[in-house]
Write an enzyme that holds these catalytic residues in place. Structure first.
Site, mmCIF file in Angstrom:
data_model
loop_
_atom_site.group_PDB
_atom_site.id
_atom_site.type_symbol
_atom_site.label_atom_id
_atom_site.label_comp_id
_atom_site.label_asym_id
_atom_site.label_seq_id
_atom_site.Cartn_x
_atom_site.Cartn_y
_atom_site.Cartn_z
ATOM 1 N N ASP A 67 0.778 -1.107 0.057
ATOM 2 C CA ASP A 67 -0.160 0.070 0.097
ATOM 3 C C ASP A 67 0.863 1.217 0.021
ATOM 4 O O ASP A 67 1.794 1.255 0.804
ATOM 5 C CB ASP A 67 -0.984 -0.090 1.137
ATOM 6 C CG ASP A 67 -2.114 1.070 1.283
ATOM 7 O OD1 ASP A 67 -2.612 1.249 -0.127
ATOM 8 O OD2 ASP A 67 -2.659 1.823 1.951
ATOM 9 N N SER A 68 0.687 2.160 -0.832
ATOM 10 C CA SER A 68 1.540 3.470 -1.161
ATOM 11 C C SER A 68 0.518 4.579 -1.055
ATOM 12 O O SER A 68 -0.443 4.635 -1.514
ATOM 13 C CB SER A 68 2.202 3.058 -2.115
ATOM 14 O OG SER A 68 1.786 3.012 -3.298
HETATM 15 P P1 ITT Z 1 -3.240 -1.852 -5.770
HETATM 16 O O1 ITT Z 1 -4.245 -2.241 -7.182
HETATM 17 O O2 ITT Z 1 -2.017 -2.788 -6.062
HETATM 18 O O3 ITT Z 1 -3.851 -1.648 -4.731
HETATM 19 P P2 ITT Z 1 -3.403 1.208 -6.188
HETATM 20 O O4 ITT Z 1 -3.969 1.442 -7.648
HETATM 21 O O5 ITT Z 1 -4.364 1.189 -5.129
HETATM 22 O O6 ITT Z 1 -2.555 -0.301 -6.295
HETATM 23 P P3 ITT Z 1 -0.930 2.369 -4.932
HETATM 24 O O7 ITT Z 1 -1.423 1.639 -3.496
HETATM 25 O O8 ITT Z 1 0.241 1.779 -5.526
HETATM 26 O O9 ITT Z 1 -1.949 2.233 -6.195
HETATM 27 O O10 ITT Z 1 -1.010 3.788 -4.816
HETATM 28 C C1 ITT Z 1 -2.081 4.525 -4.041
HETATM 29 C C2 ITT Z 1 -1.933 5.910 -4.824
HETATM 30 O O11 ITT Z 1 -0.871 6.791 -4.380
HETATM 31 C C3 ITT Z 1 -1.891 5.801 -6.264
HETATM 32 O O12 ITT Z 1 -3.070 6.179 -6.949
HETATM 33 C C4 ITT Z 1 -1.216 7.441 -6.581
HETATM 34 O O13 ITT Z 1 -1.839 8.410 -6.542
HETATM 35 C C5 ITT Z 1 -0.111 7.493 -5.285
HETATM 36 N N1 ITT Z 1 1.233 6.852 -5.799
HETATM 37 C C6 ITT Z 1 1.599 5.603 -5.138
HETATM 38 N N2 ITT Z 1 2.862 5.317 -6.010
HETATM 39 C C7 ITT Z 1 3.101 6.465 -6.811
HETATM 40 C C8 ITT Z 1 4.189 6.698 -7.522
HETATM 41 O O14 ITT Z 1 5.079 5.883 -7.773
HETATM 42 N N3 ITT Z 1 4.151 7.687 -8.315
HETATM 43 C C9 ITT Z 1 2.861 8.657 -8.166
HETATM 44 N N4 ITT Z 1 1.948 8.515 -7.404
HETATM 45 C C10 ITT Z 1 1.920 7.089 -6.480
#
Ligand code: ITT
Length: 198
Positions: A67-68
């Site tokens: 989660d990020s």
């Molecule tokens: P999962 O399906 O794997 O859950 P997700 O689309 O929810 O992936 P992340 O958890 O990786 O995406 O990231 C959540 C949000 O955080 C993502 O929609 C971006 O807005 C921001 N984010 C995360 N990593 C980023 C990156 O490398 N560059 C830019 N924005 C990022």
């Protein structure tokens, strides 16, 4: 050893597989097509464990989930876990970026520090010889929020995130360079180190 990665994002599976396999020979990362739980936690760690546990229960195989998001100091760490839906119903990357820039319009340059954070949770199901086990690692990519979007590569908040040591945004970096430096790459390398020691 095989791990399932609880995401439907094939690009993430390839990135995890490449970094983990290069540090830990014999490790491979598989995609996941099981149920997707609601990310109802209030921290990256909680949300990552919610996803990893469901995948481990569904597959019976050790499971990873990440989660990020972007944490802005002047907003007390927000958008954080709300990064992908910061601008509300129907949020898009560009609406999220525009809203964040508007919220920081009056914040001077010296107070625009921010970090991308990535937590990876691992859930090992119980086996005949060992009980269930869990661990997590975190990767942090420090930087600051620019005054206007710049660059066309990457996704999310990359156009307004200027990594520490750079004068350009993450969306101006070459994809390979971003994949070396990013919060996700840092977390995956830390995971490789922890699994290697285990
Ligand atoms: P999962 O399906 O794997 O859950 P997700 O689309 O929810 O992936 P992340 O958890 O990786 O995406 O990231 C959540 C949000 O955080 C993502 O929609 C971006 O807005 C921001 N984010 C995360 N990593 C980023 C990156 O490398 N560059 C830019 N924005 C990022």
């Amino acid at each position: 050893m095989k791990f399932v990665l609880a995401t439907h994002n094939a690009h993430k599976v390839a990135e995890f597989d490449q970094i983990l396999a290069s540090s830990l020979p014999g490790v491979s990362v598989l995609g996941y097509d099981g149920p997707e739980p609601v990310e109802s936690g209030s921290t990256f760690v909680e949300n990552a464990f919610i996803k990893a546990r469901v995948a481990a229960e569904h597959t019976g195989i050790p499971s990873l989930a990440d989660d990020s998001g972007l944490c802005v100091d002047a907003l007390s760490g927000m958008p954080g876990i709300f990064s992908s839906r910061w601008s509300g119903e129907g949020a898009t990357d560009s609406r999220n970026v525009d809203l964040l820039l508007a919220q920081l319009a009056d914040v001077p340059d010296e107070y625009r520090a921010a970090q991308f954070r990535c937590v990876i949770a691992v859930a090992f199901p119980a086996t005949a010889s060992s009980p269930a086990r869990e661990l997590s690692v975190e990767g942090v990519w420090p930087g600051r929020i620019a005054r206007a979007p710049e660059g066309t590569s990457g996704f999310g908040y990359d156009p307004i995130f200027v990594p520490e040591g750079f004068d350009v945004s993450a969306a101006s970096l070459d994809a390979n360079e971003k994949n070396e430096l990013s919060h996700r790459a840092r977390a995956i390398r830390e995971l490789a180190r922890v699994l290697g020691d285990a």
